[in-house]
Scaffold this motif. Sequence first.
Motif, PDB file in Angstrom:
ATOM      1  N   THR A 224       0.808  -1.216   0.000  1.00  9.05           N
ATOM      2  CA  THR A 224       0.000   0.000   0.000  1.00  9.05           C
ATOM      3  C   THR A 224       0.842   1.266   0.000  1.00  9.05           C
ATOM      4  N   GLY A 225       2.157   1.154  -0.256  1.00  9.83           N
ATOM      5  CA  GLY A 225       3.023   2.320  -0.225  1.00  9.83           C
ATOM      6  C   GLY A 225       3.051   3.075  -1.534  1.00  9.83           C
ATOM      7  N   PRO A 226       4.053   3.951  -1.701  1.00 10.86           N
ATOM      8  CA  PRO A 226       4.180   4.736  -2.944  1.00 10.86           C
ATOM      9  C   PRO A 226       4.311   3.832  -4.154  1.00 10.86           C
ATOM     10  N   VAL A 227       3.780   4.294  -5.274  1.00  8.84           N
ATOM     11  CA  VAL A 227       3.812   3.511  -6.502  1.00  8.84           C
ATOM     12  C   VAL A 227       4.450   4.330  -7.607  1.00  8.84           C
ATOM     13  N   GLN A 232       5.373  10.571  -4.403  1.00  4.66           N
ATOM     14  CA  GLN A 232       6.234  10.169  -3.304  1.00  4.66           C
ATOM     15  C   GLN A 232       7.452   9.399  -3.818  1.00  4.66           C
ATOM     16  N   THR A 233       8.516   9.459  -3.030  1.00  4.19           N
ATOM     17  CA  THR A 233       9.749   8.751  -3.381  1.00  4.19           C
ATOM     18  C   THR A 233       9.534   7.243  -3.237  1.00  4.19           C
ATOM     19  N   LEU A 234       9.975   6.505  -4.235  1.00  3.60           N
ATOM     20  CA  LEU A 234       9.801   5.059  -4.205  1.00  3.60           C
ATOM     21  C   LEU A 234      10.851   4.415  -3.310  1.00  3.60           C
ATOM     22  N   PRO A 235      10.464   3.490  -2.441  1.00  9.83           N
ATOM     23  CA  PRO A 235      11.457   2.734  -1.678  1.00  9.83           C
ATOM     24  C   PRO A 235      12.175   1.743  -2.591  1.00  9.83           C
ATOM     25  N   ASN A 236      13.407   1.438  -2.261  1.00  9.32           N
ATOM     26  CA  ASN A 236      14.209   0.508  -3.052  1.00  9.32           C
ATOM     27  C   ASN A 236      13.917  -0.921  -2.593  1.00  9.32           C
ATOM     28  N   ILE A 237      12.772  -1.431  -3.009  1.00  6.98           N
ATOM     29  CA  ILE A 237      12.353  -2.767  -2.584  1.00  6.98           C
ATOM     30  C   ILE A 237      11.840  -3.534  -3.788  1.00  6.98           C
ATOM     31  N   ASN A 856      -4.870   0.200  -3.109  1.00  2.00           N
ATOM     32  CA  ASN A 856      -3.804   0.544  -4.046  1.00  2.00           C
ATOM     33  C   ASN A 856      -4.422   1.043  -5.340  1.00  2.00           C
ATOM     34  N   ARG A 857      -5.037   2.175  -5.255  1.00  6.99           N
ATOM     35  CA  ARG A 857      -5.816   2.723  -6.354  1.00  6.99           C
ATOM     36  C   ARG A 857      -4.894   3.227  -7.454  1.00  6.99           C
ATOM     37  N   THR A 901     -11.469   2.574   4.910  1.00  8.58           N
ATOM     38  CA  THR A 901     -10.103   2.451   5.423  1.00  8.58           C
ATOM     39  C   THR A 901      -9.985   1.423   6.530  1.00  8.58           C
ATOM     40  N   GLY A 902     -11.123   0.934   7.017  1.00  8.73           N
ATOM     41  CA  GLY A 902     -11.080  -0.042   8.089  1.00  8.73           C
ATOM     42  C   GLY A 902     -10.951   0.594   9.456  1.00  8.73           C
ATOM     43  N   LYS A 903     -10.979   1.928   9.544  1.00  3.75           N
ATOM     44  CA  LYS A 903     -10.879   2.617  10.826  1.00  3.75           C
ATOM     45  C   LYS A 903     -12.262   2.727  11.459  1.00  3.75           C
TER      46      LYS A 903
END
Length: 1000
Positions: A224-227, A232-237, A856-857, A901-903
């Motif tokens: 669910t992070g940046p795409v 947003q900055t993409l993580p190196n994963i 993850n829209r 969101t499940g909240k």
Amino acid sequence: MTGRMEWSNVGGLLGMVLTLADSAAASAAARAEDREKSLQRKAEREKTNGGLGQGGGGDSEPLKAVRLDEASRLTLFGAPNLNHLLATARKFVFRKGMPLDAIDIEDPNGKEQDHEWAPTWSDENVKVWAMSVLPRTPLPEQTRGSAPLNPRKRSFDMVDVDARAPTKEQLRAQNLQVTKAVVSDMFASKWSLDALFEVPLSEVRLPAALFVRDANTKRIERYTGPVPGGDQTLPNINVLVRKPWPGAAVKSLPRTEPAKEAISYIFCCHGARGRFRPEEAMRLGVARRDFKRLTSGETVFTAEGKTVTPDMVLEEARPGNGVAIVDIPTVDYVEPLTQRAEWRSAAVAGVGAIVWLLGKDVSRSTALRDFVEEFKQFQHIISSPDHSMNRLSLDSAASATTRLSQMDSSRYQPPLFTNIAASETNDPMPNQDLPNSFHIPERGEILNLMPRLERDDKFKVPLLDIEAVKAETSAEVLSSANEAARGIAADETELRQWADSLPSNDAEIITLGTGSALPSKYRNVSATLVRVPGYGSVLLDCGENTIGQLKRTFQADELREILRDLRIIWISHMHADHHLGIVSVIRAWYTEVHGARPADSIPFSSDLHSNPAKLMKEDRLAIISEGSMLQWLHEYSAVEDYGYSRLAPIAITPAEPSQNIASSLQWFAQPVSVSSTTTPSNISTTTQPMSPTPPIPQRGHASSPSPLLSPLLLNLRSISAVLIPHCRGSLAVTLTFPSGLKIAYSGDGRPSRRFAAIGRDAHVLIHEATFDDELRGDAVAKKHSTTGEALRVGAWMRARAVVLTHFSQRYQRMPVLEGVVEAVGRGEGLGAEEDEEVEPGQEDAPVDAGAGAGANRPKSMFVSLAGGGAEQRRGEKEGGKDELMPDVGDDVKARVEAVSTGKGFGGGSSVVDSEIKESAAAARNMKIAVAFDYMRLRIGDIAKMSYFTPALRQMFKDDESEKDEGVGKPTTGSAKAEVKKKLKGKASKESIKQASGEGS
């Protein structure tokens, strides 16, 4: 498939193939299960006997072999573009149970006349010859109204293309190779939804569902992070993604053009051996034990050593009988077909009958009648709009509607039909001029080929007698209906007050199809027509044979008026039972409104930027859906000019009420060229058609995004859609008309708070109710709604009225409502939080495959020219007023956000309790109608429908009792008591209508 590659001939093909594939898969699974059980038993026996055995559990090698060997294969034959037609469905057709071969028949010159002429196809029972016929005079070339014929972005690694400019024939061969590969992947692919592979996040191509493996639990979870492509900055994963399914690899199909060939067939049985002569065999000294060997074609020897061959004891072989199925769409095809050498070939000497499938006025052709006279020894069986009757085919549905019309003639009438020849030539006696050698068949007649060619009418189905159906309706049903009418008359003032509180209360809802999945004997698949006086008509979904249902519902003059007034067709999602009837409806509209004449040009970006309002004034029919649906219509327009050039294809983006994101509308336009990065250099990217016809005039360039469109261009106050849990891209919609009338429609899906938010205060909610409440588990598994859940959505919305439709075909007549309405009125289930994970439109999986991307829209494929994408559609509050979503209050958005969101909902229990009470109060006042096919219901009359519930129950009881031998008709005391309650007094009537409100 006979005739030309047109929807009128092949419109039912996709649905039939889906049904056959599902049947084949179920049969193969059952056989595999039986074989696995057999292997398990064998392993147990061998284990008991001390043997090693192979075992039988899991996917053992023997079991895999069984699955492979027993796979069914379907072979289709048809005119050119058959593979192209099938390939256009790659986004919504994906089956593994039935490999499919599609053969485009291209043989305009016929076969040489010789005794070795090979059949097109044969098996142990029959031989088939295909005849491909071109018209005598050239038909108009590629119609300017069809799709641009260009090789757009696709996977080209499947073809090897010559470096020189290809000829028309080479292009057709290359394109056929591509489309055949696509079709193969649709039915025989090894792609699996569960197969994931690891790639760097930066290399992911959206839209796609992304997953990661938790470092601690090792469980796979949704990412669910940046795409890629975001701010947003993409993580190196690395992330886990599906290998794109084959349909996603082909973004668009290679170019083609409408084919002129019309296909006919000759079927011949194999010759039968001559009759065995036992007396001759005995005279030659053959032992009786050898008789069977001789009849099987073997040579035998007598006791004296004499050789006896089969021809010595068999009479002369008999040639196999045959029939020709001849499709002649226009008179231009008559002479080219009747002059074919096949008719005088020895290979088809057994033909004794011809079934003529004739277009309008073809039977008047002198050349045809001369041919019939020449071959007068044949049986000539004719099917033609000039001579065949417009009789009812679905007797059960027609009988049910006839009984409904006896109970409530204001809402129901028997389907329209005629049992005389349905000629369009205005002849008083259209069959009077037909030669005596022609036979007009009736339903159920059989043409036997072997051992003798003859017509058999012992299974002929008699014409439905409407008056006899009416006479069978029980006195109890008619009595209950009369009591309902008296109850309505007694409450006339109250009912009129309710109707007067609705805008456009004379607007009409016509439920053309109220069943799910596939047509049945009682219900057709989804289609609902909404007619709003002063506005026009909107068609909500358009399942198979919607045009047929329209013709059965409306007289010819009124149907022409409806087609002229048709403004919008809304397609909720790409399931076959919701959209496969759209081409026929568009074609009928195109013929009525534009005389089947294509537009001078297809509008592109310059038109859309400069004057979109002008385009909408060109008598265009708006098709509103998500992009894949519009692309399908565009791609099919290259096969047939059904009116695409006259449409306004409009893509809608889903709203997000909790984030104040409104839906947007945008003209859907395909690109006209392909960049060199996506197309090999040796493939021509010209937009010229394959024929020498000049290209379609194109103003501007279609590669830049078209601007957002205002609902006002559609003469609507507003239109909004949200994604709902069902399949990829499934949408629910609300439309607000100029009068203020607000209609909410859910084609398929689970209950949705998002939908309730945009539908707040709808005057009418039309909602699917596929399952009874006792089958909620099935509804959850198949992402449908139960009756109670549909009513719950209406309560959340505070809808004034609900029309229930889209019932499982297991329910022949009326769903169970007893206790369900009362429970919702008491507030039961109104506080439930539904799982609203949706599938927004990722293309790594087919429409039906698995869960979607959820939160993850992906980015919208339709981006505003002003930039900002979805953010451009965010509303700004000024003075506490939401400019873009004025109908959605802050409390509703908060509730939707909490669910999405499940909240937890931060309003506190008192707020929740208050909301439940308000929803329950709305449910108690909500008017409910249960839809049946052919129902014509004014929205101001929805409150009257509950009065007929007892009569409906009685009718269905009568129908069920007739099926049970030895069971008498059930008592009707309880049904009569229900109606009497309505006549007792004001207070009693109020409590019944508010608590039960059951629809018909």
